[in-house]
Scaffold this motif. Structure first.
Motif, mmCIF file in Angstrom:
data_model
loop_
_atom_site.group_PDB
_atom_site.id
_atom_site.type_symbol
_atom_site.label_atom_id
_atom_site.label_comp_id
_atom_site.label_asym_id
_atom_site.label_seq_id
_atom_site.Cartn_x
_atom_site.Cartn_y
_atom_site.Cartn_z
ATOM 1 N N GLY A 111 -10.395 -11.763 -0.400
ATOM 2 C CA GLY A 111 -12.002 -11.435 -0.752
ATOM 3 C C GLY A 111 -11.829 -9.667 -1.429
ATOM 4 O O GLY A 111 -12.727 -9.342 -2.746
ATOM 5 N N ASP A 112 -10.042 -9.797 -1.777
ATOM 6 C CA ASP A 112 -9.483 -8.086 -2.299
ATOM 7 C C ASP A 112 -9.659 -8.513 -3.898
ATOM 8 O O ASP A 112 -9.677 -9.252 -4.694
ATOM 9 N N ASP A 124 12.731 -5.887 12.840
ATOM 10 C CA ASP A 124 11.273 -6.367 13.203
ATOM 11 C C ASP A 124 10.542 -7.839 12.319
ATOM 12 O O ASP A 124 10.802 -8.101 11.810
ATOM 13 N N ASP A 125 9.956 -8.511 13.136
ATOM 14 C CA ASP A 125 9.675 -9.785 12.500
ATOM 15 C C ASP A 125 8.427 -9.684 11.390
ATOM 16 O O ASP A 125 8.046 -9.437 11.114
ATOM 17 N N GLU A 126 8.646 -10.961 10.832
ATOM 18 C CA GLU A 126 7.616 -11.149 9.748
ATOM 19 C C GLU A 126 6.270 -10.864 10.327
ATOM 20 O O GLU A 126 5.499 -11.638 10.766
ATOM 21 N N LEU A 127 5.459 -10.145 9.761
ATOM 22 C CA LEU A 127 4.179 -10.338 10.418
ATOM 23 C C LEU A 127 3.181 -11.320 9.586
ATOM 24 O O LEU A 127 3.457 -10.908 8.224
ATOM 25 N N VAL A 128 2.509 -11.650 10.070
ATOM 26 C CA VAL A 128 1.981 -13.145 8.879
ATOM 27 C C VAL A 128 0.680 -11.712 8.260
ATOM 28 O O VAL A 128 -0.296 -11.284 9.693
ATOM 29 N N PRO A 129 0.562 -12.241 7.778
ATOM 30 C CA PRO A 129 -0.753 -11.194 6.449
ATOM 31 C C PRO A 129 -1.921 -12.030 7.331
ATOM 32 O O PRO A 129 -2.111 -13.645 7.278
ATOM 33 N N TYR A 130 -3.190 -11.317 6.254
ATOM 34 C CA TYR A 130 -4.847 -11.611 7.169
ATOM 35 C C TYR A 130 -4.912 -11.899 5.221
ATOM 36 O O TYR A 130 -3.880 -12.488 4.715
ATOM 37 N N ASP A 131 -6.265 -12.974 5.546
ATOM 38 C CA ASP A 131 -6.555 -13.301 4.934
ATOM 39 C C ASP A 131 -7.152 -12.256 3.530
ATOM 40 O O ASP A 131 -7.673 -11.228 4.097
ATOM 41 N N MET A 132 -5.945 -12.094 2.110
ATOM 42 C CA MET A 132 -6.801 -10.927 1.635
ATOM 43 C C MET A 132 -7.632 -11.529 0.582
ATOM 44 O O MET A 132 -7.232 -11.122 -0.986
ATOM 45 N N ASP A 135 15.417 -2.959 10.884
ATOM 46 C CA ASP A 135 14.761 -4.010 10.090
ATOM 47 C C ASP A 135 14.297 -5.085 11.105
ATOM 48 O O ASP A 135 14.754 -6.054 10.428
ATOM 49 N N GLN A 142 17.034 -9.356 1.431
ATOM 50 C CA GLN A 142 16.383 -9.582 0.415
ATOM 51 C C GLN A 142 16.161 -8.462 -0.542
ATOM 52 O O GLN A 142 16.689 -7.489 -0.324
#
Lengths: 825, 297
Positions: free
Chosen positions: A499-500, A489-497, A487, A476
Motif C-alpha cells: 500500500g506504500d 538477530d534473526d531476519e525479521l519478517v517484513p509486513y505487507d508494504m 548481528d 552481506q
C-alpha cells in the motif's frame, strides 16, 4: 402334381387334423414328432426336397395351428411340460423368419392380458436370447430381391425394428426386460454383427451376399432414435474388426452405402458421434461422401450449417474424416469457403443465434488446422476477401461476444492465410471460450504418434541448491557491522508494504472554482491531476458554490481529455460529472441531454453523457446507493490505506457480537433503506425528454438510425433506466407514453443490442407507470406491445431478447391479474 | 545500497496500533517514555499548544497536563535517568526543568535559548547530579559517547559534525544531506548512526576509530521529509516519522524495510521507543498511536 409336394401335403393335413381334434396326449406327441422329421433335427430325417417343400409351404400353417391350440388344458395333456417343450421347439428350430412373423402376428392377435399372450411373449424372449434374430436377418442376406421377397423384407423390417414398440403396446406394464429398447437394440447390434461375420465368412468362401437388409435395419433403428444403443455396440467392434482387414472394411462401407437416403442422416450422425476419431470414421465410411449425394449433403452441409448440436469431438472427427483422403479434401476446401462466407455474412451475424455462430467459428478453426499451405494458397484471394468482409461486419456489431469471435477467428485465419504478413493482433479478454477456440486452432497430434515423454527428469543431485544458499548467505554486503554478537538477530519478517506509494495532496485545490481553473488553464499537470481527483468531493461538499459554475464545470468535464496517464481517469471524470449533475440537476441534465445530439462530439462522449445521466438519476432517486457501490468497487490507489483496515476490524467486532448474542427470533437482516423524498421527481423531465427529441434526425457526424447503432442501443437502455428510476413520480405517465412510442418506432431494429434495450425499456414502463394509468391512457399501446412481445419471445434469434420479452410478458400478466379482481364486483 | 527483498510468500497485513491516545487537542510534536513514581510506565507528549501531557500506559488516560511554555510548541522532552526531573524545550525559547516528584509539577529552572530553528537539545547524564546539556545555539543537534564527552550535531546545510566537548573543537565533519538535517540517531554499540533530512534519503554513517565520521550508505525513501527517527534500545529496529503521514520501520542492521504504518492522517512529528519495545508516534492529527512490533525476545 409333384409327388413330393402331395405326399408332404397329405402328411401335414393329417397332422393338422389330429392336432385340432385329438385329446389324447400320446397321439399328439407322436404326431408332432413325425412333423419334426421335416425340420431335420431328428435322427430319422425326411428327404431334403420334402423338408424344403414343408418349410416353404406348410410351416407357417403348422405354427398357426400350434398357436391356436395353446391353452392350459392342452399343455397339461402330458405331464412335466413335455408337450410345451416340443411345442416351443417348432418355433425355435424351424425357419426363423416364418417363426418370427407368426410369433409377432399371434402376439398382436392375442387378447390382452391372457395366458396365450404371456406364453407367446415368453417364447419370443427365448427366441431372442437363443440368437434366432441373427438367423432371421441372415435369411435375408442371401436372397435375390423379387417383388414377393421385397414385401416380406418390408414386413420383417417393420417387425424387427418395431418389436419393442409392438410388445410394449400389447403387454403394457407386463412387458419383459428383454423388450425394453435399451436392452433390445444392443442385442440387435450384436445380432447384426454376427450376421456381418457370417457375410464375411461366406464372401471368403466365394459366395455372393447382400447386406442391404442389414443396412435397412440399421437405418430404421437410427431413424427411430436408437443410434446410441445400436451403434454403441456396433462401432467399437467394427473399429477393431476393420483394423487392417480390407474385407471387413469393404463390408462396412457397403453397409453404410446401402442405408436408404431418408435414414442416411440419422446413421451418419450416430456414426460421427460414436466413432472415437477421424481415423476410425474413415475406416468405417470409406469414400462414402464422394459416392452418395445424400451423404455428402449431410456431412458437408447439414451437420455444419443447418445444425449446431454436434459436440467438438464430433466436429473434429467429421472434419478430420474429410481431410484424411485426397478425394475428400476438395470437399474440405469447399466447406472452408462456405464456412467463411457464412461466418462473415452480416445477415447471418444478425439473424443466427450466438451459439450457432460459435459453432461455425469453431468449425472454421478446425478446418484451417487440417488444410495445408498449398491448398490455402490456391484459394487465398477468395478466402481473404470473405474473411475481411466478415471481420468488418463482426467488429461493427454491438454485441461483445460477436466482436470477440471476429477477433479470434481473424487472428488465427490471417496467420494461416497470410503467414508472411505482419500478424494481426487484437486486444480481448481471455476467458474459457477464447482458450477453447485457440486450442482448436492448434493442429492435433497424430493419433498413433509416440506418447508424450515421461515425467520430467529429476534434478541431478550433485549440487543441491540448499548448499548454495547457505554458502552465499554469509556476510552481506554494504554497511554490515562485524560485531557478531550484535548481528545475531534473526531476519525479521517484513509486513505487507504494497500500500506504500507516493504521497499526493500538496497541490490539492480547496475550492470548486480553483478546480475549474486548474482543469482549464493549468499547465501544472500535478495540479491538474489533483484538481480532477478532488473535484467530486468538493462539489458534494459545497453545492452552493457548485451551482454558480455548474454549467461551465459540466462543459469542461465533458470536453476533458486524458492528458496524463492518471489512474482511473474515466472514472474520476464520470464521478465528477455525476456529482455536478446531482448538485444542479435541472440545468446540467438538460444541457447534457441537448449536447447528446449536438454536432461535434465523439461517440465516446455521447455514451458518456448517457452514462452520466443514468447514474445521476439513480443518485437522485436513491441517494447514497451510488457512493456505497463505489466504495465496494475498486478502492484505487488511495493515499490512506488505513481506510481498508477499518472494515476488517469492524467485521471482527461484528462477528464477535453476533457470536455472543442470543437472538430469540430472526428478523430481516437487511437494513431497510431510509425513506426520503424522490428528488428525481422534479427533474425527471429534464433528463428524459430532450434525449427523445431528435433520435430520428441524423446529423453529419451522428446517425443513430444508421451506423451508430451501438449508441442507439445505449440510448434505449438509458431511457429504460431513467423510466425505471422515475417510479412514483408524477411525470411517469407522459414519460411512459413517449417511451412506448419510441419503442414502437424501432421495434424491428436489426441489431440485437438495440432490441434488448427496447425490451428492457418496455419492462421499466410496466414497472414504473401505475397500473390504472397504463390501462386508462395507453390501452392500445399495451395491446400492440403485447403482440410484439409474444412474437419476439417466440422467434427472436437472440437468446437474451427472448428472455427479456418473456419477462416483459410476465409483467404484463401480473398487471392484468392485479387489475382483474379490482374490476370484478 | 541494500534494499530489502520481499519473500515469495504473501506478506502479513500491516498490524493495527495496539492503542491510540486521543485528547492532546493539538498536534503532537514530542514524545518520551519514562517511569512514574511507583514504576508505572508513563508516556510524555508535548503539543503544539505548549502543553506537556503525562499519559499512563496502564489506564491509557492523561494523568496531568503541564503548562510551562506559554502556548508555544513543545519540541523536545527528556527525563533524567535518576530523579524526577523533566526537561522540556519549547518554541518560546525556554528550556524548562520540571520537578515531578510526589505529584508535583512545577518548573524549577529554565534556560533561555537563542535558536528558533528545529534543533533539539541533548543531554548526557554521568551521575546522579552530574549531567551535561547541549542546547542549540545557532544550529546543532544531539549525541553522546565516551570517555571524553563528544557531541554529534546536524546542521541546516545538511552536514554532520562530531564535537569534542572538552576541547571545544570539531573532530570530524561530513556532508551527508543536501537539505537540513532534521533528526539523527546513534547506535553507540555499533558506532553507527542514521540521519534524516527534508530530502528523500536516510543516511547511515559510522564513527570510524572514534573520531572520524564516514558515510556508509544511503537509503532511498518514497516520499521526502523525515521529522524524527529513533533506534530501539536493543538496536534491532529503526523507526522514522515521515512528513508523508507514515511511520516506516527498518531492520537496523541491514536497513531492510519492514513495515509502513499508515495510520495517521497528518505529518508524523515524532517517534519514541521504550525499553519494552513499544513504539509511539505523535502526529499532526492530534493522535498518538502506540504499536508493538517485533517484540524483543
Amino acid at each position: 402334381m409333384d409327388p413330393v409336394a402331395s405326399a408332404v401335403r397329405l402328411a401335414v393335413q393329417e397332422a393338422v387334423h389330429i392336432l385340432s381334434s385329438s385329446e389324447d396326449g400320446g397321439h399328439i406327441i407322436s404326431t408332432l414328432q413325425s412333423l419334426r422329421r421335416y425340420l431335420g433335427e431328428t435322427e430319422t430325417q425326411a428327404p431334403p426336397e420334402e423338408q424344403e417343400e414343408f418349410s416353404r409351404t406348410h410351416f407357417s400353417t403348422i405354427l398357426r395351428c400350434l398357436v391356436g391350440k395353446l391353452s392350459p388344458d392342452w399343455l397339461d395333456l402330458l405331464p412335466d411340460g413335455q408337450l410345451e417343450e416340443l411345442w416351443a421347439s417348432f418355433f425355435l428350430e424351424g425357419p426363423a423368419d416364418q417363426a418370427f412373423l407368426v410369433l409377432m402376428e399371434s402376439i398382436e392377435g392375442a387378447a390382452s392380458p391372457s395366458f396365450r399372450l404371456m406364453k407367446m411373449a415368453r417364447l419370443l424372449a427365448r427366441f431372442l436370447s437363443a440368437g434366432r434374430m441373427a438367423a432371421v436377418m441372415e435369411g435375408q442376406c442371401g436372397q435375390q430381391a423379387g417383388p414377393a421377397s421385397r414385401l416380406l423384407q418390408e414386413t420383417l423390417l417393420t417387425r424387427v425394428v418395431g418389436l419393442p414398440d409392438h410388445l410394449g403396446n400389447r403387454l403394457q406394464r407386463e412387458t419383459l426386460a428383454a423388450f425394453f429398447p435399451q436392452n433390445y437394440f444392443p442385442l440387435l447390434g450384436e445380432e447384426v454383427l454376427r450376421v456381418l461375420q457370417a457375410v464375411v465368412d461366406s464372401l471368403r468362401g466365394g459366395l455372393d451376399c447382400s447386406v442391404s437388409f442389414l443396412s435397412q435395419v440399421l437405418g430404421k433403428a437410427c431413424v427411430h432414435g436408437r443410434q446410441k444403443e445400436i451403434l454403441g455396440v456396433l462401432v467399437p467392434r467394427l473399429t477393431v474388426l476393420t483394423q487392417g482387414n480390407c474385407l471387413w472394411q469393404r463390408v462396412c462401407w457397403r453397409l453404410v452405402e446401402c442405408v436408404p437416403d431418408r435414414a442416411m442422416e440419422a446413421v451418419l450422425k450416430g456414426l460421427v458421434e460414436a466413432a472415437p476419431g477421424p481415423e476410425v470414421l474413415s475406416r468405417l465410411l470409406g469414400n462414402l461422401v464422394t459416392k452418395s449425394k445424400k451423404a455428402q449433403f449431410v456431412m458437408t452441409q447439414k451437420l455444419l450449417f443447418l445444425q449446431y448440436s454436434c459436440s467438438m469431438p464430433m466436429l473434429q472427427s467429421l472434419l478430420g474424416y474429410l481431410a484424411m483422403d485426397s478425394q475428400r479434401r476438395p470437399l474440405l476446401v469447399q466447406a472452408l469457403k462456405e464456412l467463411l462466407e457464412t461466418w462473415g455474412s452480416s445477415s447471418a451475424i444478425r439473424h443466427t443465434p450466438l451459439e450457432q455462430q460459435r459453432y461455425v467459428s469453431k468449425a472454421l478453426l478446425i478446418c484451417l488446422t487440417h488444410l495445408g499451405e498449398a491448398e490455402l494458397r490456391a484459394s487465398r484471394d477468395e478466402l481473404l476477401a470473405s474473411l475481411m468482409e466478415g471481420v468488418k461486419s463482426r467488429l461493427d456489431s454491438s454485441l461483445p461476444p460477436v466482436r470477440r469471435l471476429g477477433m479470434i477467428v481473424a487472428e488465427v485465419a490471417s496467420a494461416r492465410l497470410h503467414p508472411e504478413g505482419p500478424p494481426l493482433k487484437f486486444q480481448y479478454e481471455e476467458d474459457e471460450l477464447t482458450r477453447e477456440m485457440l486450442a482448436l486452432a492448434v493442429p492435433r497430434p497424430a493419433a498413433d504418434g509416440p506418447s508424450e515423454a515421461g515425467p520430467p527428469v529429476a534434478p541431478v543431485s550433485g549440487e543441491s541448491p540448499d548448499q548454495e544458499t547457505v554458502d552465499s548467505g554469509g556476510p552481506q554486503a554494504g554497511w554490515e557491522g562485524s560485531d557478531s554478537e550484535l548481528d545475531s538477530d534473526d531476519e525479521l519478517v517484513p509486513y505487507d508494504m504494497s500500500g506504500d506509494g507516493e504521497q499526493r495532496g500538496s497541490k490539492t485545490p480547496a475550492y470548486v472554482r480553483d478546480c475549474l481553473e486548474a482543469l482549464t488553464a493549468s499547465e501544472d499537470w500535478e495540479r491538474w491531476e489533483e484538481a480532477l481527483r478532488a473535484l467530486e468531493g468538493l462539489v458534494l461538499k459545497s453545492p452552493a458554490a457548485t451551482r454558480e459554475v455548474s454549467l461551465e464545470l459540466a462543459k469542461v468535464l465533458l470536453h476533458l481529455e486524458e492528458k496524463t496517464a492518471v489512474a482511473g481517469f474515466e472514472r474520476l471524470r464520470q464521478r465528477a460529472l455525476v456529482a455536478v449533475t446531482v448538485t444542479d440537476p435541472a440545468r446540467v441534465a438538460e444541457y447534457l441531454a441537448v449536447q447528446f445530439y449536438a454536432l461535434n462530439y465523439s461517440l465516446r462522449q455521447r455514451m458518456d453523457i448517457l452514462d452520466v445521466l443514468a447514474l445521476a438519476a439513480q443518485e437522485l432517486s436513491r441517494p447514497g446507493c451510488l457512493g456505497k457501490a463505489a466504495q465496494r468497487g475498486s478502492p484505487g490507489p488511495g493515499s490512506q490505506p488505513s481506510g481498508a483496515a477499518v472494515p476488517a476490524w469492524k467485521a471482527v467486532v461484528e462477528e464477535r457480537v453476533r457470536r455472543k448474542t442470543r437472538r430469540f427470533c430472526k428478523g430481516s437482516t437487511g437494513r431497510a433503506a431510509a425513506a426520503g423524498p424522490n428528488e428525481f421527481n422534479a427533474v425527471a423531465g429534464y433528463f428524459f425528454f430532450p434525449l427523445l427529441q431528435r433520435f430520428d434526425r441524423p446529423v453529419v457526424t451522428f446517425d443513430l438510425l444508421g451506423d451508430d447503432q451501438l449508441v442507439l442501443g445505449r440510448l434505449a437502455h438509458t431511457l429504460g433506466a431513467l423510466m425505471y428510476l422515475a417510479v412514483n413520480t408524477a411525470v411517469a405517465v407522459p414519460m411512459g407514453k413517449a417511451l412506448l412510442e419510441f419503442v414502437w418506432a424501432l421495434r424491428f431494429h436489426g441489431d440485437a443490442y438495440v432490441r434488448r434495450g427496447l425490451l428492457s425499456a418496455v419492462s421499466s414502463v410496466l414497472l414504473s407507470v401505475p397500473a390504472e394509468w397504463l390501462l386508462a391512457d395507453l390501452p392500445d399501446e399495451l395491446l400492440e406491445a403485447r403482440s410484439w412481445l409474444a412474437d419476439v419471445a417466440e422467434q427472436d434469434a437472440d437468446e437474451d431478447c427472448r428472455l427479456l420479452a418473456v419477462k416483459a410478458l410476465l409483467l404484463l400478466e401480473k398487471l392484468r391479474d392485479r387489475l382483474l379482481p379490482l374490476s370484478s364486483p | 545500497m541494500v534494499t530489502g527483498v520481499a519473500g515469495e510468500h504473501m506478506a502479513a497485513p500491516v498490524p493495527n496500533p495496539q492503542f491510540v491516545l486521543r485528547g492532546a487537542r493539538s498536534a503532537v510534536h514530542a514524545l518520551h517514555f519514562c517511569h512514574g513514581a511507583q514504576g508505572h510506565p508513563l508516556l510524555l507528549s508535548g503539543s503544539l499548544r505548549g502543553l506537556v501531557h503525562v499519559w499512563s500506559l496502564q489506564t491509557r488516560r492523561p494523568l496531568a497536563a503541564l503548562d510551562g511554555h506559554g502556548g508555544q510548541c513543545v519540541t523536545w522532552l527528556h527525563t533524567l535517568p535518576q530523579g524526577p526531573q523533566l526537561l522540556s524545550q519549547g518554541r518560546d525559547l525556554q528550556l524548562c526543568v520540571w520537578d515531578l516528584a510526589e505529584g508535583r509539577n512545577a518548573v524549577v529552572d529554565a534556560v533561555h535559548l537563542e535558536s528558533v530553528g528545529f534543533c533539539r537539545a541533548s543531554v548526557l547524564a554521568e551521575g546522579p547530579q552530574r549531567w551535561m546539556l547541549a542546547v542549540p545555539g545557532r544550529g546543532s543537534d544531539e549525541a553522546e559517547s565516551s570517555p571524553r564527552p563528544l557531541l554529534l550535531a546536524g546542521y541546516e546545510d545538511g552536514s554532520l559534525a562530531l564535537w569534542d566537548v572538552s576541547a571545544r573543537k570539531v573532530c570530524s565533519r561530513v556532508a551527508c544531506h543536501s537539505e537540513p538535517v532534521m533528526a539523527l540517531a546513534l547506535d553507540p554499540r555499533r558506532a553507527r548512526g542514521v540521519s534524516g533530512s527534508a530530502e528523500k534519503v536516510l543516511a547511515v554513517w559510522s564513527l570510524e576509530g572514534q573520531q572520524a565520521l564516514q558515510v556508509r550508505g544511503t537509503h532511498e525513501l518514497i516520499n521526502p521529509g523525515i521529522a524524527d527517527l529513533k533506534i530501539r534500545p536493543d538496536s534491532k529496529i529503526l523507526a522514522t516519522a515521515g512528513w508523508d503521514h507514515r511511520v516506516r520501520v527498518f531492520q537496523w542492521r541491514t536497513m531492510k524495510p519492514l513495515a509502513v504504518l499508515a495510520f495517521h492522517s497528518a505529518t508524523v512529528h515524532c517517534v519514541a521507543f521504550n525499553t519494552t519495545g513499544l513504539l509511539a508516534a505523535g502526529s499532526g492529527d492530534q493522535r498518538i498511536s502506540v504499536w508493538s512490533l517485533y517484540p524483543p525476545t
